[in-house]
Write an enzyme that holds these catalytic residues in place. Sequence first.
Site, short mmCIF file in Angstrom:
data_model
loop_
_atom_site.label_atom_id
_atom_site.label_comp_id
_atom_site.label_asym_id
_atom_site.label_seq_id
_atom_site.Cartn_x
_atom_site.Cartn_y
_atom_site.Cartn_z
N ASP A 87 0.83 -1.21 0.00
CA ASP A 87 0.00 0.00 0.00
C ASP A 87 0.87 1.26 0.00
O ASP A 87 1.99 1.26 0.50
CB ASP A 87 -0.92 -0.03 1.24
CG ASP A 87 -2.07 0.95 1.11
OD1 ASP A 87 -2.42 1.33 -0.02
OD2 ASP A 87 -2.64 1.32 2.16
N HIS B 176 1.83 3.29 -9.07
CA HIS B 176 1.63 1.85 -9.29
C HIS B 176 2.79 1.28 -10.12
O HIS B 176 3.26 0.17 -9.88
CB HIS B 176 0.30 1.60 -9.99
CG HIS B 176 -0.89 2.02 -9.19
ND1 HIS B 176 -1.04 1.69 -7.86
CD2 HIS B 176 -1.99 2.77 -9.50
CE1 HIS B 176 -2.18 2.19 -7.40
NE2 HIS B 176 -2.76 2.86 -8.37
N LEU C 142 10.96 -19.93 -5.13
CA LEU C 142 10.00 -19.12 -4.39
C LEU C 142 8.65 -19.23 -5.07
O LEU C 142 8.56 -19.12 -6.30
CB LEU C 142 10.45 -17.65 -4.38
CG LEU C 142 9.46 -16.64 -3.78
CD1 LEU C 142 9.60 -16.60 -2.26
CD2 LEU C 142 9.67 -15.24 -4.33
C1 IPE Z 1 -5.41 -2.76 0.06
O1 IPE Z 1 -5.13 -1.41 -0.07
C2 IPE Z 1 -5.39 -3.43 -1.27
C3 IPE Z 1 -4.11 -3.50 -1.96
C4 IPE Z 1 -2.96 -3.07 -1.53
C5 IPE Z 1 -4.15 -4.14 -3.24
P1 IPE Z 1 -6.28 -0.31 -0.19
O2 IPE Z 1 -5.58 0.98 -0.39
O3 IPE Z 1 -7.27 -0.69 -1.21
O4 IPE Z 1 -6.97 -0.38 1.24
P2 IPE Z 1 -7.89 0.68 2.02
O5 IPE Z 1 -8.94 1.13 1.07
O6 IPE Z 1 -6.99 1.82 2.42
O7 IPE Z 1 -8.40 -0.05 3.20
C1 IPE Z 2 -1.88 0.16 -3.25
O1 IPE Z 2 -1.61 1.52 -3.32
C2 IPE Z 2 -2.05 -0.44 -4.61
C3 IPE Z 2 -3.43 -0.83 -4.95
C4 IPE Z 2 -4.45 -0.81 -4.15
C5 IPE Z 2 -3.65 -1.28 -6.29
P1 IPE Z 2 -2.77 2.58 -3.25
O2 IPE Z 2 -3.21 2.90 -4.65
O3 IPE Z 2 -3.86 2.14 -2.36
O4 IPE Z 2 -2.02 3.83 -2.64
P2 IPE Z 2 -2.58 4.87 -1.58
O5 IPE Z 2 -3.06 4.07 -0.40
O6 IPE Z 2 -3.69 5.61 -2.24
O7 IPE Z 2 -1.41 5.73 -1.26
MG MG Z 3 -4.19 2.36 -0.38
#
Ligand code: IPE
Ligand code: IPE
Ligand code: MG
Length: 247
Positions: free
Chosen positions: A22, A39, A133
């Site tokens: 995240d 991303h 892995l």
């Molecule tokens: C969890 O992150 C999902 C992934 C990293 C793929 P999110 O960014 O979607 O989670 P919330 O919305 O902050 O809980």
């Molecule tokens: C996690 O990063 C990746 C996915 C959920 C695909 P985020 O896109 O949730 O990044 P933040 O949380 O907005 O910084």
């Molecule tokens: Mg996120």
Amino acid sequence: MTTESSGINKAAGPRHIAIVMDGNGRWAKKRFLPRFFGHKAGVDSLVKVVQACIDREVEYLTVFAFSSENWKRPSDEVSGLMGLVLAAVSRYLAKMGQMGVRIRIVGDRDAVSPKLRNAWNEAESATAHNTKLTMSVAFNYGGRWDIVQACKAAMDAGVPSTELTEARLSEFMAMSYAPDPDLFIRTGGEVRISNFMLWQVAYTEFVFSDCLWPEFGDKQLDAAIAAFRDRDRRFGGVKEAPALADG
Ligand code: IPE
Ligand code: IPE
Ligand code: MG
């Protein structure tokens, strides 16, 4: 350098690390870039972490790439992510194969495009024989989805309710091929599971890091592994006191 100081201590584990990757969006925002670039940087970070896990003799790495709930994001972000995954498969599949990575995809494949489904199938079959892995990519995955699909599969297989035990249901979970994760890492500062491996984390050790996923690397991985090794895992039991020396 001893094996201990290099971080390689297979017996101490973790055998299986699960990561909620995240913070990509915030990483991009900090740089005044569109979220897509976060991303993209996240994919590069993942490739490095895969190598770092191999170097540390971790056997299973499971990463959360797209949750069942991520469809709620703006459609351009969702389509950007789908395109990025397709590009990542074609760019890194051969490299992953050379590294000895067996790729598995976990999640509901019905909702993704046939193109992406084909790419997943190709990634799995091309790497099926690798043993260094096992990297499971959780995509269109949710812990609740997994539990429900396992129940449905058990019912379809004709398992009577009287025979449905935890062990029997586990056989139908999407990741029945892997042991439960020993270590769960979430980057990006949020302290929640967000519907990741709900069934499998019953006795997993949790490490939450403020580091944004594109900035996560060897140093942060080693810190998480060190924190894991410092934990006292009891699985509901009692830790035996060390035996006192005679005399
Ligand atoms: C969890 O992150 C999902 C992934 C990293 C793929 P999110 O960014 O979607 O989670 P919330 O919305 O902050 O809980
Ligand atoms: C996690 O990063 C990746 C996915 C959920 C695909 P985020 O896109 O949730 O990044 P933040 O949380 O907005 O910084
Ligand atoms: Mg996120």
